[in-house]
Scaffold this motif. Sequence first.
Motif, PDB file in Angstrom:
ATOM      1  N   ALA A 101       0.836  -1.211   0.000  1.00 39.92           N
ATOM      2  CA  ALA A 101       0.000   0.000   0.000  1.00 39.92           C
ATOM      3  C   ALA A 101       0.867   1.256   0.000  1.00 39.92           C
ATOM      4  N   SER A 102       1.916   1.276   0.810  1.00 38.41           N
ATOM      5  CA  SER A 102       2.770   2.465   0.862  1.00 38.41           C
ATOM      6  C   SER A 102       3.535   2.639  -0.453  1.00 38.41           C
ATOM      7  N   ALA A 103       3.962   1.541  -1.059  1.00 36.90           N
ATOM      8  CA  ALA A 103       4.679   1.640  -2.332  1.00 36.90           C
ATOM      9  C   ALA A 103       3.759   2.138  -3.449  1.00 36.90           C
ATOM     10  N   LEU A 104       2.517   1.680  -3.454  1.00 35.32           N
ATOM     11  CA  LEU A 104       1.556   2.173  -4.455  1.00 35.32           C
ATOM     12  C   LEU A 104       1.283   3.658  -4.250  1.00 35.32           C
ATOM     13  N   PHE A 105       1.127   4.065  -2.987  1.00 34.83           N
ATOM     14  CA  PHE A 105       0.942   5.484  -2.667  1.00 34.83           C
ATOM     15  C   PHE A 105       2.144   6.285  -3.164  1.00 34.83           C
ATOM     16  N   ALA A 106       3.339   5.782  -2.919  1.00 35.17           N
ATOM     17  CA  ALA A 106       4.554   6.479  -3.346  1.00 35.17           C
ATOM     18  C   ALA A 106       4.619   6.574  -4.869  1.00 35.17           C
ATOM     19  N   ALA A 107       4.201   5.524  -5.547  1.00 38.10           N
ATOM     20  CA  ALA A 107       4.206   5.552  -7.012  1.00 38.10           C
ATOM     21  C   ALA A 107       3.247   6.616  -7.539  1.00 38.10           C
ATOM     22  N   VAL A 108       2.080   6.730  -6.928  1.00 43.74           N
ATOM     23  CA  VAL A 108       1.117   7.758  -7.336  1.00 43.74           C
ATOM     24  C   VAL A 108       1.707   9.148  -7.107  1.00 43.74           C
ATOM     25  N   ILE A 109       2.326   9.347  -5.948  1.00 40.52           N
ATOM     26  CA  ILE A 109       2.970  10.636  -5.663  1.00 40.52           C
ATOM     27  C   ILE A 109       4.051  10.910  -6.715  1.00 40.52           C
ATOM     28  N   GLY A 110       4.841   9.889  -7.035  1.00 42.99           N
ATOM     29  CA  GLY A 110       5.876  10.067  -8.060  1.00 42.99           C
ATOM     30  C   GLY A 110       5.301  10.480  -9.399  1.00 42.99           C
ATOM     31  N   LEU A 111       4.205   9.859  -9.790  1.00 44.75           N
ATOM     32  CA  LEU A 111       3.565  10.234 -11.057  1.00 44.75           C
ATOM     33  C   LEU A 111       3.055  11.671 -11.014  1.00 44.75           C
ATOM     34  N   ILE A 112       2.426  12.032  -9.911  1.00 46.81           N
ATOM     35  CA  ILE A 112       1.898  13.401  -9.773  1.00 46.81           C
ATOM     36  C   ILE A 112       3.019  14.429  -9.842  1.00 46.81           C
ATOM     37  N   VAL A 113       4.131  14.125  -9.192  1.00 43.16           N
ATOM     38  CA  VAL A 113       5.246  15.075  -9.137  1.00 43.16           C
ATOM     39  C   VAL A 113       6.025  15.110 -10.446  1.00 43.16           C
ATOM     40  N   PHE A 114       6.293  13.943 -11.043  1.00 47.20           N
ATOM     41  CA  PHE A 114       7.233  13.896 -12.159  1.00 47.20           C
ATOM     42  C   PHE A 114       6.621  14.029 -13.545  1.00 47.20           C
ATOM     43  N   ILE A 115       5.362  13.666 -13.718  1.00 51.34           N
ATOM     44  CA  ILE A 115       4.791  13.729 -15.069  1.00 51.34           C
ATOM     45  C   ILE A 115       4.779  15.155 -15.635  1.00 51.34           C
ATOM     46  N   PRO A 116       4.302  16.177 -14.909  1.00 52.67           N
ATOM     47  CA  PRO A 116       4.292  17.519 -15.513  1.00 52.67           C
ATOM     48  C   PRO A 116       5.673  18.024 -15.961  1.00 52.67           C
ATOM     49  N   PRO A 117       6.721  17.940 -15.113  1.00 52.87           N
ATOM     50  CA  PRO A 117       8.012  18.435 -15.626  1.00 52.87           C
ATOM     51  C   PRO A 117       8.593  17.560 -16.744  1.00 52.87           C
ATOM     52  N   LEU A 118       8.312  16.265 -16.716  1.00 48.06           N
ATOM     53  CA  LEU A 118       8.793  15.415 -17.805  1.00 48.06           C
ATOM     54  C   LEU A 118       8.084  15.740 -19.113  1.00 48.06           C
ATOM     55  N   LEU A 119       6.797  16.045 -19.039  1.00 47.24           N
ATOM     56  CA  LEU A 119       6.067  16.446 -20.247  1.00 47.24           C
ATOM     57  C   LEU A 119       6.597  17.781 -20.787  1.00 47.24           C
ATOM     58  N   ARG A 120       6.872  18.737 -19.876  1.00 44.32           N
ATOM     59  CA  ARG A 120       7.436  20.018 -20.306  1.00 44.32           C
ATOM     60  C   ARG A 120       8.793  19.806 -20.977  1.00 44.32           C
ATOM     61  N   LEU A 121       9.600  18.956 -20.401  1.00 43.53           N
ATOM     62  CA  LEU A 121      10.921  18.667 -20.953  1.00 43.53           C
ATOM     63  C   LEU A 121      10.780  18.011 -22.330  1.00 43.53           C
ATOM     64  N   ALA A 122       9.855  17.086 -22.474  1.00 43.45           N
ATOM     65  CA  ALA A 122       9.638  16.427 -23.754  1.00 43.45           C
ATOM     66  C   ALA A 122       9.186  17.435 -24.819  1.00 43.45           C
ATOM     67  N   LYS A 123       8.344  18.377 -24.430  1.00 44.22           N
ATOM     68  CA  LYS A 123       7.899  19.418 -25.385  1.00 44.22           C
ATOM     69  C   LYS A 123       9.060  20.321 -25.764  1.00 44.22           C
ATOM     70  N   ASP A 124       9.872  20.715 -24.766  1.00 41.82           N
ATOM     71  CA  ASP A 124      11.018  21.583 -25.043  1.00 41.82           C
ATOM     72  C   ASP A 124      12.010  20.928 -25.998  1.00 41.82           C
ATOM     73  N   TRP A 125      12.176  19.636 -25.914  1.00 42.23           N
ATOM     74  CA  TRP A 125      13.111  18.910 -26.759  1.00 42.23           C
ATOM     75  C   TRP A 125      12.496  18.459 -28.070  1.00 42.23           C
ATOM     76  N   GLY A 126      11.197  18.823 -28.284  1.00 43.99           N
ATOM     77  CA  GLY A 126      10.529  18.492 -29.530  1.00 43.99           C
ATOM     78  C   GLY A 126      10.084  17.041 -29.651  1.00 43.99           C
ATOM     79  N   TRP A 127       9.996  16.353 -28.524  1.00 41.63           N
ATOM     80  CA  TRP A 127       9.554  14.955 -28.558  1.00 41.63           C
ATOM     81  C   TRP A 127       8.035  14.849 -28.631  1.00 41.63           C
ATOM     82  N   LEU A 128       7.351  15.902 -28.251  1.00 45.71           N
ATOM     83  CA  LEU A 128       5.872  15.913 -28.294  1.00 45.71           C
ATOM     84  C   LEU A 128       5.382  17.056 -29.139  1.00 45.71           C
TER      85      LEU A 128
END
Length: 128
Positions: A101-128
């Motif tokens: 349960a704690s690992a699943l919670f941590a994974a959700v937190i990781g997705l919430i935290v990391f997806i937006p900056p990773l998407l911005r980075l992908a757009k900046d590099w022309g991957w999206l």
Amino acid sequence: MEKRRTWREVFQNAWDGVLATASTERNFKVHLALCAAVLLLGALLQVSRLDWGLLCMAIGLVLSAELMNTAVEAAVNLTVGERIHPMAKKAKDAAAGAVLASALFAAVIGLIVFIPPLLRLAKDWGWL
């Protein structure tokens, strides 16, 4: 009457528990490696202070759950020996469930935290 332990002794015992778990438990080693990866990714992506707080809480929760799981397993194994009592199985399964349960919670937190900056980075590099 037993002598009261000093604060130094109390913290030394706790640290000994962490080190013993880190040296003997494969899953704890996996969690430590993932924690290092999360910390590195957070630094590379320069996440906000709030996001750092969420990541640190998630890391602390997972590591604490894994330490407690190890303690429960050791205590149950010590008391039941080779035969598996249904209550021993219940205790060990519940402790393992807490880690899951704690690992699943941590994974959700990781997705919430990391997806937006990773998407911005992908757009900046022309991957999206």
